[in-house]
Design a protein around this motif. Structure first.
Motif, mmCIF file in Angstrom:
data_model
loop_
_atom_site.group_PDB
_atom_site.id
_atom_site.type_symbol
_atom_site.label_atom_id
_atom_site.label_comp_id
_atom_site.label_asym_id
_atom_site.label_seq_id
_atom_site.Cartn_x
_atom_site.Cartn_y
_atom_site.Cartn_z
ATOM 1 N N TRP A 1 0.097 11.073 8.104
ATOM 2 C CA TRP A 1 0.176 10.008 7.110
ATOM 3 C C TRP A 1 -1.220 9.502 6.801
ATOM 4 O O TRP A 1 -2.037 9.307 7.698
ATOM 5 N N ARG A 2 -1.506 9.291 5.529
ATOM 6 C CA ARG A 2 -2.793 8.753 5.089
ATOM 7 C C ARG A 2 -2.545 7.518 4.228
ATOM 8 O O ARG A 2 -1.604 7.474 3.451
ATOM 9 N N ASP A 3 -3.434 6.527 4.390
ATOM 10 C CA ASP A 3 -3.335 5.311 3.584
ATOM 11 C C ASP A 3 -3.841 5.575 2.176
ATOM 12 O O ASP A 3 -4.838 6.262 1.979
ATOM 13 N N ARG B 1 1.533 5.171 1.112
ATOM 14 C CA ARG B 1 1.264 6.091 2.218
ATOM 15 C C ARG B 1 1.654 7.481 1.746
ATOM 16 O O ARG B 1 2.701 7.656 1.133
ATOM 17 N N ASN C 1 0.845 -1.196 0.000
ATOM 18 C CA ASN C 1 0.000 0.000 0.000
ATOM 19 C C ASN C 1 0.879 1.243 0.000
ATOM 20 O O ASN C 1 2.017 1.230 0.435
ATOM 21 N N THR D 1 -4.503 -0.207 -1.452
ATOM 22 C CA THR D 1 -3.714 -1.409 -1.202
ATOM 23 C C THR D 1 -3.860 -2.345 -2.390
ATOM 24 O O THR D 1 -4.973 -2.577 -2.864
#
Length: 163
Positions: A46-48, A39, A37, A51
């Motif tokens: 931090w944001r995802d 970032r 994934n 994925t």
């Protein structure tokens, strides 16, 4: 070979790899999924991102060595050939699957260390992983540790590492 798509996937094993011992008619193989994934650091946090789950397969001695060495959650580097295949599911719907046929597999050393040793007979030890529990934490002795030195700018800013 010409026309093949060569790919390198870096990510974490989503589950313990499924190892299938070989027979005289069939070679041993291992099936596993690597999750990767992205970032992104935006507005001080931090944001995802999305994925990607990549299904992978390895054969023969490579499969036995992986089964004896790597486990769920380990960060790995997989180098191989992308393959697409079509099949019909149980409801007679045609589907397409994309996977990586691994030529090389190894642990990522970004947040871990590894001791290299020659595989004397990995096929014999593949079903049983040789790990000793850490008496202080109860986890595997191979537990990954992260040092603030590995991400100095993040450590100074007090931000969490992206993984």
């Amino acid at each position: 070979m010409a026309g093949e798509i060569i790919i390198t996937v870096i990510g974490n094993l989503t589950a313990a790899p499924d190892y299938y011992a070989g027979t005289p008619e069939k070679s041993a193989f291992i099936a596993f999924t690597v999750a990767q994934n992205t970032r992104v650091f935006r507005n001080g946090e931090w944001r995802d991102g999305n994925t990607v789950f990549m299904r992978c397969t390895a054969f023969g001695e490579l499969a036995a060595n992986m089964a004896a060495t790597l486990d769920r959650g380990d960060r790995v580097i997989v180098y191989g050939r992308m393959q697409q295949r079509e099949y019909t599911d149980r409801e007679d719907v045609r589907r397409t699957s994309t996977e990586v046929i691994a030529d090389e597999i190894g642990p990522s050393l970004r947040y871990a260390t590894a001791a290299i040793g020659e595989a004397a007979n990995a096929a014999a030890s593949a079903p049983e992983k040789q790990r000793t529990p850490d008496k202080t934490t109860g986890t595997s002795a191979r537990k990954r540790t992260r040092s603030p030195k590995s991400e100095p700018a993040l450590a100074e800013a007090g931000a969490k590492a992206p993984f």
